[in-house]
Design a protein around this motif. Structure first.
Motif, PDB file in Angstrom:
ATOM      1  N   LEU A  70       0.829  -1.204  -0.078  1.00  0.00           N
ATOM      2  CA  LEU A  70       0.024  -0.007  -0.112  1.00  0.00           C
ATOM      3  C   LEU A  70       0.926   1.036   0.069  1.00  0.00           C
ATOM      4  N   PHE A  71       2.121   1.242   0.468  1.00  0.00           N
ATOM      5  CA  PHE A  71       2.973   2.271   0.618  1.00  0.00           C
ATOM      6  C   PHE A  71       3.347   2.980  -0.891  1.00  0.00           C
ATOM      7  N   GLY A  72       3.212   1.943  -1.835  1.00  0.00           N
ATOM      8  CA  GLY A  72       3.278   2.460  -3.292  1.00  0.00           C
ATOM      9  C   GLY A  72       2.202   3.613  -3.883  1.00  0.00           C
ATOM     10  N   SER A  73       1.368   3.817  -2.792  1.00  0.00           N
ATOM     11  CA  SER A  73       0.202   4.918  -2.965  1.00  0.00           C
ATOM     12  C   SER A  73       0.662   6.239  -2.995  1.00  0.00           C
ATOM     13  N   HIS A  74       2.184   6.336  -2.382  1.00  0.00           N
ATOM     14  CA  HIS A  74       2.824   7.443  -2.212  1.00  0.00           C
ATOM     15  C   HIS A  74       3.481   8.004  -3.424  1.00  0.00           C
ATOM     16  N   LEU A  75       3.764   7.140  -4.301  1.00  0.00           N
ATOM     17  CA  LEU A  75       4.492   7.579  -5.590  1.00  0.00           C
ATOM     18  C   LEU A  75       4.065   7.522  -6.750  1.00  0.00           C
ATOM     19  N   THR A  76       4.207   8.438  -7.820  1.00  0.00           N
ATOM     20  CA  THR A  76       3.894   8.079  -9.045  1.00  0.00           C
ATOM     21  C   THR A  76       5.100   8.440  -9.857  1.00  0.00           C
ATOM     22  N   LEU A  77       4.942   7.805 -11.103  1.00  0.00           N
ATOM     23  CA  LEU A  77       5.914   7.934 -12.003  1.00  0.00           C
ATOM     24  C   LEU A  77       6.191   9.272 -12.457  1.00  0.00           C
ATOM     25  N   THR A  78       5.223  10.385 -12.437  1.00  0.00           N
ATOM     26  CA  THR A  78       5.359  11.838 -12.671  1.00  0.00           C
ATOM     27  C   THR A  78       6.439  12.291 -11.792  1.00  0.00           C
ATOM     28  N   GLN A  79       6.217  11.898 -10.537  1.00  0.00           N
ATOM     29  CA  GLN A  79       6.999  12.442  -9.544  1.00  0.00           C
ATOM     30  C   GLN A  79       8.341  11.942  -9.638  1.00  0.00           C
ATOM     31  N   LEU A  80       8.673  10.482 -10.201  1.00  0.00           N
ATOM     32  CA  LEU A  80      10.023  10.387 -10.333  1.00  0.00           C
ATOM     33  C   LEU A  80      10.666  11.080 -11.524  1.00  0.00           C
ATOM     34  N   ALA A  81       9.831  11.343 -12.459  1.00  0.00           N
ATOM     35  CA  ALA A  81      10.593  12.038 -13.649  1.00  0.00           C
ATOM     36  C   ALA A  81      10.705  13.625 -13.419  1.00  0.00           C
ATOM     37  N   ALA A  82      10.082  14.128 -12.484  1.00  0.00           N
ATOM     38  CA  ALA A  82      10.063  15.625 -11.996  1.00  0.00           C
ATOM     39  C   ALA A  82      11.577  15.841 -11.432  1.00  0.00           C
ATOM     40  N   VAL A  83      12.161  14.902 -10.780  1.00  0.00           N
ATOM     41  CA  VAL A  83      13.432  15.197 -10.164  1.00  0.00           C
ATOM     42  C   VAL A  83      14.593  14.745 -11.151  1.00  0.00           C
ATOM     43  N   GLY A  84      14.280  14.086 -12.050  1.00  0.00           N
ATOM     44  CA  GLY A  84      15.137  13.893 -13.237  1.00  0.00           C
ATOM     45  C   GLY A  84      16.244  12.650 -13.065  1.00  0.00           C
ATOM     46  N   TRP A  85      16.697  12.332 -14.239  1.00  0.00           N
ATOM     47  CA  TRP A  85      17.231  10.842 -14.156  1.00  0.00           C
ATOM     48  C   TRP A  85      18.278  11.089 -13.366  1.00  0.00           C
ATOM     49  N   GLN A  86      19.143  12.107 -12.919  1.00  0.00           N
ATOM     50  CA  GLN A  86      20.223  12.074 -12.142  1.00  0.00           C
ATOM     51  C   GLN A  86      19.840  11.565 -10.520  1.00  0.00           C
ATOM     52  N   ALA A  87      18.622  12.048 -10.391  1.00  0.00           N
ATOM     53  CA  ALA A  87      18.359  11.561  -8.745  1.00  0.00           C
ATOM     54  C   ALA A  87      18.080   9.879  -8.898  1.00  0.00           C
ATOM     55  N   ALA A  88      17.644   9.229  -9.897  1.00  0.00           N
ATOM     56  CA  ALA A  88      17.596   7.985  -9.910  1.00  0.00           C
ATOM     57  C   ALA A  88      19.150   7.380  -9.859  1.00  0.00           C
ATOM     58  N   ILE A  89      20.025   7.620 -10.582  1.00  0.00           N
ATOM     59  CA  ILE A  89      21.358   7.278 -10.693  1.00  0.00           C
ATOM     60  C   ILE A  89      22.038   7.590  -9.440  1.00  0.00           C
ATOM     61  N   LEU A  90      21.847   8.818  -8.494  1.00  0.00           N
ATOM     62  CA  LEU A  90      22.351   9.018  -7.476  1.00  0.00           C
ATOM     63  C   LEU A  90      21.709   7.754  -6.248  1.00  0.00           C
ATOM     64  N   ASP A  91      20.506   7.671  -6.278  1.00  0.00           N
ATOM     65  CA  ASP A  91      19.988   6.678  -5.463  1.00  0.00           C
ATOM     66  C   ASP A  91      20.521   5.034  -5.715  1.00  0.00           C
ATOM     67  N   MET A  92      20.630   4.738  -6.894  1.00  0.00           N
ATOM     68  CA  MET A  92      21.134   3.509  -7.117  1.00  0.00           C
ATOM     69  C   MET A  92      22.609   3.598  -6.789  1.00  0.00           C
ATOM     70  N   LEU A  93      23.492   4.592  -6.946  1.00  0.00           N
ATOM     71  CA  LEU A  93      24.851   4.623  -6.683  1.00  0.00           C
ATOM     72  C   LEU A  93      24.936   4.570  -5.148  1.00  0.00           C
ATOM     73  N   VAL A  94      24.225   5.574  -4.552  1.00  0.00           N
ATOM     74  CA  VAL A  94      24.182   5.252  -3.068  1.00  0.00           C
ATOM     75  C   VAL A  94      24.045   3.732  -2.397  1.00  0.00           C
ATOM     76  N   ILE A  95      22.723   3.223  -2.822  1.00  0.00           N
ATOM     77  CA  ILE A  95      22.362   2.145  -2.483  1.00  0.00           C
ATOM     78  C   ILE A  95      23.390   0.827  -2.579  1.00  0.00           C
ATOM     79  N   SER A  96      23.797   0.861  -3.834  1.00  0.00           N
ATOM     80  CA  SER A  96      24.754  -0.354  -4.373  1.00  0.00           C
ATOM     81  C   SER A  96      26.328  -0.023  -3.571  1.00  0.00           C
ATOM     82  N   THR A  97      26.664   1.101  -3.276  1.00  0.00           N
ATOM     83  CA  THR A  97      27.946   1.372  -2.597  1.00  0.00           C
ATOM     84  C   THR A  97      27.842   1.156  -1.286  1.00  0.00           C
ATOM     85  N   VAL A  98      26.602   1.478  -0.499  1.00  0.00           N
ATOM     86  CA  VAL A  98      26.552   1.239   0.929  1.00  0.00           C
ATOM     87  C   VAL A  98      26.341  -0.200   1.209  1.00  0.00           C
TER      88      VAL A  98
END
Length: 327
Positions: A70-98
């Motif tokens: 149900l927590f998926g109801s907090h998020l939409t694909l439009t919100q993801l697109a609004a912060v740009g592809w760099q944010a997705a890369i940054l999140d993936m980099l942080v997660i994989s490094t940690v």
């Protein structure tokens, strides 16, 4: 003991909705864990009936999975697109490094158990205690390992709140950019709200969206961990070893995000889904807290704290450098 479960959950849930709690980043999940730990240890000498144990396990597992979906109801694909592809890369980099640094440091350098190390690492990398409980079934970890991992994540996640305002003043970043940094490194969603609010509304908005993007990445992270852990067990154990259960509920989380993106649901429906998700996760965290004993955390020694402190420093320092590279 199960009678305390709904009472503590309701207290934590309602307390987190107060203005004081929201301003100071006191989320329902960490609060439920802390209250559960306190009450659970006060009642440590009371016998735990089979009924209480069954209710706590149901809450910690079944209700947790429903809450994550149900927590998926907090998020939409439009919100993801609004912060740009760099944010997705940054999140993936942080997660994989940690996750990578945590495993190498915990297992190979500190000599900690694989399960305990992975739980602490995934809690730091993704979304705190919820990520730990979501990962626990695929590892079949001991209750002690889960308790220690949650305790360390709560401590350092809280400590991070006091660091962000100081970092902002010396970083010379815009509030919008700093919000992205917060979201990519903070432990809990409620802490993203509080840390962002300490800067301004734009910082808070970006912090929450990027943090929710990290939460969404819990799905592939748990699946990858399950696959790697199963392969490791297959290589080191006999063919009669039990298969590691796959976290099918993460697909429900992804489906909810997609559904929320494709259909313009009425605001009352979305609000109900979000409140239900928060309440279910709060009950799950309360159950975890009630089963966490101080003696188990103390018995774990200083190694888990050292690992968590290192990952905490890596999130703040390494996350900032990764942010600078991408932005």
């Amino acid at each position: 003991m199960w009678i305390a479960l709904p009472i503590i959950s309701l207290v934590a849930f309602m307390s987190a909705r107060t203005e004081f709690a929201q301003h100071n980043g006191i989320g329902a999940l960490p609060l439920a864990i802390v209250l559960g730990i306190i009450v659970g240890n006060l009642l440590a000498n009371q016998p735990v009936t089979a009924r209480s144990l069954a209710i706590l396990e149901f809450s910690k597992k079944k209700l947790l999975r429903a809450g994550i979906i149900l927590f998926g109801s907090h998020l939409t694909l439009t919100q993801l697109a609004a912060v740009g592809w760099q944010a997705a890369i940054l999140d993936m980099l942080v997660i994989s490094t940690v996750l990578s640094v945590g495993y190498i440091l915990g297992v190979r350098m500190l000599g900690m158990g694989r399960e305990e190390t992975i739980l602490i690492s995934v809690g730091s990398a993704v979304c705190g205690a919820a990520a730990i409980l979501a990962t626990e079934p695929v590892l079949k970890a001991k209750q002690q390992d889960v308790s220690v991992a949650v305790a360390t994540v709560v401590v350092f996640g809280t400590l991070a709140l006091f660091c962000y305002p100081f970092i902002f003043h010396i970083s010379q970043l815009s509030s919008e950019s700093f919000g992205i940094y917060i979201g990519s490194t903070v432990h809990e969603v409620a802490q993203a709200v509080a840390a962002g609010q300490a800067i301004d509304m734009q910082a808070m908005n970006n912090a929450v969206v990027v943090k929710l993007m990290r939460v969404m990445m819990l799905a592939p992270v748990v699946i990858i961990i399950a696959a790697l852990y199963q392969r490791k067990n297959t290589a080191t154990q006999t063919s009669t070893a039990q298969a590691i259960p796959w976290p099918w509920f993460v697909f429900g989380f992804i489906a909810m995000v997609i559904f929320n993106s494709l259909f313009n649901l009425p605001e009352p429906v979305v609000s109900t889904l979000q409140i239900s998700a928060q309440l279910l996760l709060t009950i799950a965290m309360t159950a975890l807290g009630l089963q966490t004993k101080f003696s188990a955390v103390k018995a774990a020694g200083t190694k888990p704290l050292l690992l968590s402190a290192t990952l905490f420093s890596l999130l703040l320092g390494g996350g900032f450098m990764a942010h600078q590279l991408l932005y």
